[in-house]
Design an enzyme around this catalytic site. Structure first.
Site, PDB file in Angstrom:
ATOM      1  N   HIS A 136       0.787  -1.269  -0.223  1.00  0.00           N
ATOM      2  CA  HIS A 136      -0.219  -0.121   0.026  1.00  0.00           C
ATOM      3  C   HIS A 136       0.703   1.380  -0.043  1.00  0.00           C
ATOM      4  O   HIS A 136       2.148   1.266   0.824  1.00  0.00           O
ATOM      5  CB  HIS A 136      -1.036   0.040   1.280  1.00  0.00           C
ATOM      6  CG  HIS A 136      -0.407  -0.067   2.560  1.00  0.00           C
ATOM      7  ND1 HIS A 136       0.350   1.454   3.211  1.00  0.00           N
ATOM      8  CD2 HIS A 136       0.273  -0.795   3.222  1.00  0.00           C
ATOM      9  CE1 HIS A 136       0.770   1.172   4.175  1.00  0.00           C
ATOM     10  NE2 HIS A 136       0.963  -0.152   4.351  1.00  0.00           N
ATOM     11  N   HIS A 145      12.846  -1.302 -12.300  1.00  0.00           N
ATOM     12  CA  HIS A 145      12.648  -2.825 -12.185  1.00  0.00           C
ATOM     13  C   HIS A 145      12.684  -3.222 -10.901  1.00  0.00           C
ATOM     14  O   HIS A 145      13.551  -3.293 -10.304  1.00  0.00           O
ATOM     15  CB  HIS A 145      13.462  -3.315 -13.245  1.00  0.00           C
ATOM     16  CG  HIS A 145      13.441  -4.784 -13.411  1.00  0.00           C
ATOM     17  ND1 HIS A 145      14.383  -5.733 -13.847  1.00  0.00           N
ATOM     18  CD2 HIS A 145      12.565  -5.779 -13.095  1.00  0.00           C
ATOM     19  CE1 HIS A 145      14.027  -7.081 -13.880  1.00  0.00           C
ATOM     20  NE2 HIS A 145      12.744  -6.959 -13.285  1.00  0.00           N
TER      21      HIS A 145
END
Ligand code: JB3
Length: 207
Positions: A136, A145
């Site tokens: 979250h 990446h």
């Protein structure tokens, strides 16, 4: 205007992304590789050289997916494709779990088993690779990446083009700068400034 996608890249990352685009119901017309690329990538014909991007645009292809693992090169090739007039599509595996309250950028790849949790923000051209979790309120920058099986706890910030190596873990509230390279299996328990290479348990800066 054609309804098929052109993929830039014809290597390992491209074959995973082509399969995701197929699973999303998209048709991939061509992969654009380089000299010595294989003739075919996940069943898609490969053309050699970026000169084909302009030709394909003139032929009516308008959507591109940049399937290159290198963060800097992916960002550069995406800028080139945008300058030709293409728009960036994303490859989001139907086997990923993406919160409805997450914000997703353009041209991103989210692989099978990845989980993006509530109100996370994923920047343009990011890769959230197989089985990684972005929890979250995380904010993931452009062309980041997150390599397979990595876990980012809540409220983590990751700067542009940073590479989080396979199997890394980041505790809540951490900020990692831009252009950082994190070695495989790093455990990040402190903030990291831009541009460093870091690895280990707990993480330490090596250059
Ligand atoms: O770790 C995982 C799960 N995936 C890695 C991925 C994220 O990054 C994978 O194992 C590789 O480490 C890497 O995948 P990638 O980028 O596909 O690497 P490789 O298999 O070496 O293929 C590179 C591709 O980029 C080749 O098809 C090259 O032809 C292409 N390429 C390189 N430079 C380019 C250019 N293609 C175009 N069109 N233009 C370029 O300038």
């Amino acid at each position: 205007m054609k309804d098929s996608v052109v993929v830039i890249g014809a290597g390992g990352h491209a074959k995973v992304c082509v399969e995701i685009l197929h699973a999303m119901g998209r048709h991939v017309a061509f992969c654009v590789g380089q000299e010595k690329s294989p003739a075919c990538c996940a069943g898609v014909p490969v053309v050699e050289g970026d000169k084909h991007l302009l030709r394909l645009y003139d032929e009516g292809y308008v959507e591109v997916f940049v399937a290159i693992g290198s963060n800097g090169l992916r960002q550069k090739l995406a800028a080139m494709a945008l300058s030709f007039g293409y728009s960036l599509v994303s490859a989001v595996s139907p086997k990923a779990c993406v919160s409805p309250s997450a914000t997703l950028g353009r041209g991103i790849a989210i692989m099978a088993g990845a989980c993006i949790n509530a109100e996370a923000i994923i920047g343009d051209l990011a890769i959230i690779n197989t089985g990684s979790t972005v929890d979250h309120d995380c904010v993931i920058g452009t062309a980041v990446h997150i390599a397979p099986q990595s876990g980012l706890a809540g409220n983590v910030k990751v700067g542009d083009r940073t590479f989080v190596g396979i199997g890394s873990c980041v505790i809540p509230e951490i900020t990692i700068g831009s252009d950082v390279t994190l070695g495989a299996g790093s455990v990040v328990v402190r903030n990291l400034p831009a541009g460093v290479k870091a690895l280990g348990v707990p993480v330490r800066i090596v250059t």
